[in-house]
Design an enzyme around this catalytic site. Structure first.
Site, PDB file in Angstrom:
ATOM      1  N   ASP A   1      -3.624   6.474  -7.644  1.00  6.92           N
ATOM      2  CA  ASP A   1      -3.275   5.988  -9.366  1.00  6.92           C
ATOM      3  C   ASP A   1      -4.223   5.029  -9.075  1.00  6.92           C
ATOM      4  O   ASP A   1      -3.444   3.651  -9.800  1.00  6.92           O
ATOM      5  CB  ASP A   1      -1.278   5.383  -9.448  1.00  6.92           C
ATOM      6  CG  ASP A   1      -0.655   6.824  -9.115  1.00  6.92           C
ATOM      7  OD1 ASP A   1      -0.731   7.986  -8.643  1.00  6.92           O
ATOM      8  OD2 ASP A   1       0.577   7.023  -8.809  1.00  6.92           O
TER       9      ASP A   1
ATOM     10  N   GLU B   1      -0.472   8.852 -12.221  1.00  8.45           N
ATOM     11  CA  GLU B   1       0.508   9.688 -12.671  1.00  8.45           C
ATOM     12  C   GLU B   1       1.058   9.574 -14.181  1.00  8.45           C
ATOM     13  O   GLU B   1       0.576   8.385 -14.524  1.00  8.45           O
ATOM     14  CB  GLU B   1       1.951   7.707 -11.708  1.00  8.45           C
ATOM     15  CG  GLU B   1       3.256   7.884 -12.717  1.00  8.45           C
ATOM     16  CD  GLU B   1       3.737   6.728 -12.371  1.00  8.45           C
ATOM     17  OE1 GLU B   1       3.272   6.047 -10.898  1.00  8.45           O
ATOM     18  OE2 GLU B   1       4.896   6.934 -13.209  1.00  8.45           O
TER      19      GLU B   1
ATOM     20  N   LYS C   1       0.597  13.278 -11.378  1.00  7.79           N
ATOM     21  CA  LYS C   1       2.032  13.734 -11.022  1.00  7.79           C
ATOM     22  C   LYS C   1       2.637  12.627 -12.216  1.00  7.79           C
ATOM     23  O   LYS C   1       2.858  11.665 -12.483  1.00  7.79           O
ATOM     24  CB  LYS C   1       1.647  13.171  -9.998  1.00  7.79           C
ATOM     25  CG  LYS C   1       1.210  12.179  -9.753  1.00  7.79           C
ATOM     26  CD  LYS C   1       1.400  11.244  -8.202  1.00  7.79           C
ATOM     27  CE  LYS C   1       0.948   9.909  -7.925  1.00  7.79           C
ATOM     28  NZ  LYS C   1       1.949   8.769  -8.639  1.00  7.79           N
TER      29      LYS C   1
ATOM     30  N   LYS D   1       6.620   9.021  -8.491  1.00  8.79           N
ATOM     31  CA  LYS D   1       5.849   8.094  -8.192  1.00  8.79           C
ATOM     32  C   LYS D   1       5.125   9.079  -6.676  1.00  8.79           C
ATOM     33  O   LYS D   1       4.357   8.848  -6.817  1.00  8.79           O
ATOM     34  CB  LYS D   1       7.152   7.657  -7.545  1.00  8.79           C
ATOM     35  CG  LYS D   1       7.566   6.260  -8.239  1.00  8.79           C
ATOM     36  CD  LYS D   1       6.483   5.904  -9.528  1.00  8.79           C
ATOM     37  CE  LYS D   1       7.753   4.727 -10.252  1.00  8.79           C
ATOM     38  NZ  LYS D   1       6.549   4.921 -11.943  1.00  8.79           N
TER      39      LYS D   1
ATOM     40  N   VAL E   1      -2.691   2.255  -5.404  1.00  6.39           N
ATOM     41  CA  VAL E   1      -1.699   1.092  -5.817  1.00  6.39           C
ATOM     42  C   VAL E   1      -0.286   2.078  -6.551  1.00  6.39           C
ATOM     43  O   VAL E   1      -0.877   3.283  -6.698  1.00  6.39           O
ATOM     44  CB  VAL E   1      -1.923   0.978  -7.173  1.00  6.39           C
ATOM     45  CG1 VAL E   1      -3.026  -0.269  -6.464  1.00  6.39           C
ATOM     46  CG2 VAL E   1      -2.247   1.023  -8.478  1.00  6.39           C
ATOM     47  N   THR E   2       0.958   1.271  -6.422  1.00  2.00           N
ATOM     48  CA  THR E   2       1.379   0.085  -5.368  1.00  2.00           C
ATOM     49  C   THR E   2       1.656   0.245  -4.141  1.00  2.00           C
ATOM     50  O   THR E   2       2.141   0.858  -4.436  1.00  2.00           O
ATOM     51  CB  THR E   2       2.350  -1.021  -6.624  1.00  2.00           C
ATOM     52  OG1 THR E   2       3.557  -0.043  -6.612  1.00  2.00           O
ATOM     53  CG2 THR E   2       1.880  -1.091  -7.924  1.00  2.00           C
TER      54      THR E   2
ATOM     55  N   CYS F   1       3.891   3.896  -5.197  1.00  2.00           N
ATOM     56  CA  CYS F   1       3.616   5.138  -5.350  1.00  2.00           C
ATOM     57  C   CYS F   1       2.827   5.957  -3.303  1.00  2.00           C
ATOM     58  O   CYS F   1       2.870   6.780  -3.363  1.00  2.00           O
ATOM     59  CB  CYS F   1       2.493   5.794  -6.414  1.00  2.00           C
ATOM     60  SG  CYS F   1       3.567   5.587  -8.030  1.00  2.00           S
TER      61      CYS F   1
ATOM     62  N   GLN G   1       7.997   0.129  14.082  1.00  2.00           N
ATOM     63  CA  GLN G   1       8.496   1.193  15.303  1.00  2.00           C
ATOM     64  C   GLN G   1       8.532   2.157  15.667  1.00  2.00           C
ATOM     65  O   GLN G   1       8.359   3.318  15.467  1.00  2.00           O
ATOM     66  CB  GLN G   1      10.414   1.767  13.836  1.00  2.00           C
ATOM     67  CG  GLN G   1      11.338   0.604  13.988  1.00  2.00           C
ATOM     68  CD  GLN G   1      11.904   1.099  12.541  1.00  2.00           C
ATOM     69  OE1 GLN G   1      12.928   2.224  13.503  1.00  2.00           O
ATOM     70  NE2 GLN G   1      12.005   1.295  11.722  1.00  2.00           N
TER      71      GLN G   1
HETATM   72  N1  TIU Z   1       1.996   3.867  -9.375  1.00  2.00           N
HETATM   73  C1  TIU Z   1       3.254   3.283  -8.834  1.00  2.00           C
HETATM   74  O1  TIU Z   1       3.382   2.588  -7.752  1.00  2.00           O
HETATM   75  N2  TIU Z   1       3.080   3.005 -10.373  1.00  2.00           N
HETATM   76  C2  TIU Z   1       4.233   2.241 -10.350  1.00  2.00           C
HETATM   77  O2  TIU Z   1       5.208   2.754 -11.710  1.00  2.00           O
HETATM   78  N3  TIU Z   1       4.338   1.152  -9.637  1.00  2.00           N
HETATM   79  C3  TIU Z   1       4.782   0.570 -10.400  1.00  2.00           C
HETATM   80  O3  TIU Z   1       4.858  -0.658  -8.826  1.00  2.00           O
HETATM   81  N4  TIU Z   1       5.029  -0.169 -11.262  1.00  2.00           N
END
Ligand code: TIU
Length: 221
Positions: free
Chosen positions: A24, A72, A125, A128, A153-154, A158, A198
């Site tokens: 993403d 996304e 996709k 997430k 990200v993020t 995701c 862990q």
């Molecule tokens: N790709 C992804 O992480 N989608 C999000 O909406 N992330 C946010 O941190 N908002």
């Protein structure tokens, strides 16, 4: 066999069983004025991932290893967007870069610096995680990928959702810390700690120069 100095232990892979996931890296998440910023986020926190990720992708390409990009987003009629997600606002509305997170819009696509090359796979996709409602599982099976390097990200959204599910599906995941980004420094730190805690509860964490060095040392053998 490349061996990467990682937490909590060395991460090993073979050149014929590894794939790079780039999650993403879309304009709507990274660019000022995009969806991410409209949610009140500090997009400058994500920008620092672009350079190391471009360097990692260049090495990956030089080795002819598979890269899978994800985006996304949703169909223009929003039929693949759950009402619960829609109700939180933004998706499908007009933003600075077109309709927010709608396939085909400028903001939905990947930033110029990391644009997929012809022949590289792009998985669209709606969720997430990169496995939900996609053919990623089939793609990885065809590639014989057992080990995943997961970037993008993020970190806590995701990337985490994808790594957690990949782990449940039997993939070993390495996350290069400098190639994943969060809008929140605290979430970045804790998100990475969660992965390797862990005994590597759902993966390994390293940095991209270490991963690149491991690939380069492979060449010398
Ligand atoms: N790709 C992804 O992480 N989608 C999000 O909406 N992330 C946010 O941190 N908002």
């Amino acid at each position: 066999m490349p061996t990467v100095d990682a937490k909590p232990s060395p991460f090993t892979f073979e050149l014929d069983n590894v794939a790079l996931l780039v999650i993403d890296m879309q304009r709507d998440f990274l660019l000022p004025g995009g969806f991410g910023e409209s949610l009140g986020n500090d997009v400058s926190q994500l920008a620092r991932t672009i350079e190391p990720l471009a360097a990692l992708m260049a090495v990956w390409r030089a080795h002819n290893l598979p890269i899978i990009h994800t985006r996304e987003g949703h169909l223009p009629d929003l039929s693949d967007c759950p009402p619960s997600k829609l109700a939180r606002g933004g998706i499908g509305e007009q933003g600075a870069f077109g309709r927010i997170l709608i396939r085909g819009e400028y903001g939905h696509d990947i930033v110029d610096e990391l644009a997929p090359l012809d022949g590289e796979l792009v998985v669209d996709k709606p969720g997430k995680g990169a496995f939900y409602a996609t053919d990623l599982s089939d793609i990885l099976e065809k590639l014989n990928a057992k080990k995943l390097v997961v970037t993008g990200v993020t970190t806590e959204v995701c990337v985490h959702t994808t790594v957690r599910e990949a782990n449940d599906r039997g993939y070993d995941c390495l996350v290069p810390a400098d190639c994943v980004g969060s809008y929140f420094p605290e979430f970045q730190r804790v998100g990475l700690e969660m992965i390797a805690a862990q005994g590597g509860i759902f993966g390994w964490v390293a940095d991209s120069p270490t991963l690149i060095a491991a690939l380069s040392s492979q060449e010398q053998k």
